[in-house]
Design a protein around this motif. Structure first.
Motif, PDB file in Angstrom:
ATOM      1  N   GLU A  28      14.155  26.605  48.670  1.00 49.60           N
ATOM      2  CA  GLU A  28      13.580  27.548  49.058  1.00 49.60           C
ATOM      3  C   GLU A  28      13.613  27.515  50.719  1.00 49.60           C
ATOM      4  O   GLU A  28      13.708  28.481  51.313  1.00 49.60           O
ATOM      5  CB  GLU A  28      12.247  27.732  48.746  1.00 49.60           C
ATOM      6  CG  GLU A  28      12.213  28.459  47.359  1.00 49.60           C
ATOM      7  CD  GLU A  28      10.879  28.716  46.994  1.00 49.60           C
ATOM      8  OE1 GLU A  28       9.828  28.040  47.242  1.00 49.60           O
ATOM      9  OE2 GLU A  28      10.383  29.308  45.790  1.00 49.60           O
ATOM     10  N   LEU A  32      18.684  28.162  50.391  1.00 51.81           N
ATOM     11  CA  LEU A  32      18.813  29.623  49.961  1.00 51.81           C
ATOM     12  C   LEU A  32      18.827  30.684  51.419  1.00 51.81           C
ATOM     13  O   LEU A  32      18.038  30.431  51.963  1.00 51.81           O
ATOM     14  CB  LEU A  32      17.980  29.951  49.062  1.00 51.81           C
ATOM     15  CG  LEU A  32      18.056  29.286  47.599  1.00 51.81           C
ATOM     16  CD1 LEU A  32      16.955  29.639  46.762  1.00 51.81           C
ATOM     17  CD2 LEU A  32      19.248  29.455  47.102  1.00 51.81           C
ATOM     18  N   GLU A  33      19.808  31.466  51.463  1.00 46.20           N
ATOM     19  CA  GLU A  33      19.725  32.418  52.750  1.00 46.20           C
ATOM     20  C   GLU A  33      19.396  33.745  52.221  1.00 46.20           C
ATOM     21  O   GLU A  33      19.891  34.542  53.076  1.00 46.20           O
ATOM     22  CB  GLU A  33      21.165  32.094  53.387  1.00 46.20           C
ATOM     23  CG  GLU A  33      21.127  30.830  53.990  1.00 46.20           C
ATOM     24  CD  GLU A  33      22.690  30.811  54.820  1.00 46.20           C
ATOM     25  OE1 GLU A  33      23.317  31.673  54.829  1.00 46.20           O
ATOM     26  OE2 GLU A  33      23.085  29.413  54.973  1.00 46.20           O
ATOM     27  N   GLU A  34      19.136  34.063  51.010  1.00 50.53           N
ATOM     28  CA  GLU A  34      18.709  35.357  50.753  1.00 50.53           C
ATOM     29  C   GLU A  34      17.510  35.838  51.263  1.00 50.53           C
ATOM     30  O   GLU A  34      16.784  34.920  51.623  1.00 50.53           O
ATOM     31  CB  GLU A  34      18.815  35.430  48.969  1.00 50.53           C
ATOM     32  CG  GLU A  34      19.932  35.234  48.194  1.00 50.53           C
ATOM     33  CD  GLU A  34      20.465  33.983  48.100  1.00 50.53           C
ATOM     34  OE1 GLU A  34      19.725  32.991  47.939  1.00 50.53           O
ATOM     35  OE2 GLU A  34      21.718  33.652  47.986  1.00 50.53           O
ATOM     36  N   ALA A  35      17.192  36.986  51.114  1.00 49.06           N
ATOM     37  CA  ALA A  35      16.211  37.699  51.821  1.00 49.06           C
ATOM     38  C   ALA A  35      14.851  37.147  51.606  1.00 49.06           C
ATOM     39  O   ALA A  35      14.127  37.266  52.620  1.00 49.06           O
ATOM     40  CB  ALA A  35      16.230  39.119  51.192  1.00 49.06           C
ATOM     41  N   PHE A  37      13.574  34.173  51.320  1.00 46.27           N
ATOM     42  CA  PHE A  37      13.532  32.740  51.504  1.00 46.27           C
ATOM     43  C   PHE A  37      13.530  32.487  52.957  1.00 46.27           C
ATOM     44  O   PHE A  37      13.992  33.362  53.700  1.00 46.27           O
ATOM     45  CB  PHE A  37      14.759  31.834  50.694  1.00 46.27           C
ATOM     46  CG  PHE A  37      14.525  32.159  49.178  1.00 46.27           C
ATOM     47  CD1 PHE A  37      13.333  31.621  48.692  1.00 46.27           C
ATOM     48  CD2 PHE A  37      15.594  32.807  48.531  1.00 46.27           C
ATOM     49  CE1 PHE A  37      13.293  31.817  47.151  1.00 46.27           C
ATOM     50  CE2 PHE A  37      15.524  32.974  47.267  1.00 46.27           C
ATOM     51  CZ  PHE A  37      14.335  32.583  46.494  1.00 46.27           C
ATOM     52  N   LYS A  39      15.097  30.664  55.346  1.00 47.59           N
ATOM     53  CA  LYS A  39      16.492  30.726  56.202  1.00 47.59           C
ATOM     54  C   LYS A  39      16.961  32.256  56.477  1.00 47.59           C
ATOM     55  O   LYS A  39      17.725  32.247  57.538  1.00 47.59           O
ATOM     56  CB  LYS A  39      17.728  29.971  55.539  1.00 47.59           C
ATOM     57  CG  LYS A  39      17.400  28.473  55.667  1.00 47.59           C
ATOM     58  CD  LYS A  39      18.659  27.861  55.064  1.00 47.59           C
ATOM     59  CE  LYS A  39      19.664  28.060  56.149  1.00 47.59           C
ATOM     60  NZ  LYS A  39      20.909  27.050  56.205  1.00 47.59           N
ATOM     61  N   SER A  40      16.462  33.000  55.748  1.00 53.53           N
ATOM     62  CA  SER A  40      16.763  34.401  55.970  1.00 53.53           C
ATOM     63  C   SER A  40      15.914  35.104  56.959  1.00 53.53           C
ATOM     64  O   SER A  40      16.143  36.220  57.469  1.00 53.53           O
ATOM     65  CB  SER A  40      16.957  35.246  54.584  1.00 53.53           C
ATOM     66  OG  SER A  40      15.703  35.242  54.104  1.00 53.53           O
ATOM     67  N   TRP A  41      14.646  34.379  57.491  1.00 47.89           N
ATOM     68  CA  TRP A  41      13.807  34.906  58.305  1.00 47.89           C
ATOM     69  C   TRP A  41      14.342  35.209  59.770  1.00 47.89           C
ATOM     70  O   TRP A  41      15.152  34.403  59.987  1.00 47.89           O
ATOM     71  CB  TRP A  41      12.676  34.272  58.472  1.00 47.89           C
ATOM     72  CG  TRP A  41      11.691  34.059  57.045  1.00 47.89           C
ATOM     73  CD1 TRP A  41      12.112  34.794  55.904  1.00 47.89           C
ATOM     74  CD2 TRP A  41      10.416  33.300  56.917  1.00 47.89           C
ATOM     75  NE1 TRP A  41      11.159  34.494  54.993  1.00 47.89           N
ATOM     76  CE2 TRP A  41      10.415  33.715  55.377  1.00 47.89           C
ATOM     77  CE3 TRP A  41       9.841  32.699  57.495  1.00 47.89           C
ATOM     78  CZ2 TRP A  41       8.940  33.121  54.996  1.00 47.89           C
ATOM     79  CZ3 TRP A  41       8.785  32.170  56.736  1.00 47.89           C
ATOM     80  CH2 TRP A  41       8.337  32.287  55.448  1.00 47.89           C
TER      81      TRP A  41
END
Length: 94
Positions: A28, A32-35, A37, A39-41
């Motif tokens: 997490e 993971l780079e999805e919305a 999680f 890394k997507s912030w």
């Protein structure tokens, strides 16, 4: 035999649960780079947020430590019972 098998499976399940929890936490935060999680912030959100496990994480490690300590005590008690059993009933010894 059944108790020994139960202990092995219990320790295996505890180990698998700890590995699974830490693996999920790692995925997490770092992979993971999805919305939803980390890394997507946005960078502002990343710099202003912090993460901590709290007292429940420490309490669970104390519980696991006491579980290991009690398993060790049961193992030592089993060894002493087997030694005294062999002394009392030498005909049934292996």
């Amino acid at each position: 035999m059944l108790i020994s098998c139960f202990r092995k499976h219990l320790m295996l399940c505890l180990g698998a649960a700890m590995v699974g929890w830490h693996y999920t936490q790692y995925m997490e935060k770092y992979v993971l780079e999805e919305a939803p999680f980390y890394k997507s912030w946005e960078p502002v959100l990343k710099s202003t947020s912090r993460y901590h496990n709290g007292y429940s994480y420490i309490a669970s490690w104390f519980g696991i430590g006491f579980l290991l300590l009690s398993s060790l005590c049961m193992l030592i008690a089993n060894c002493y019972v087997n030694v005294s059993y062999r002394h009392l009933f030498p005909d049934f010894a292996k």
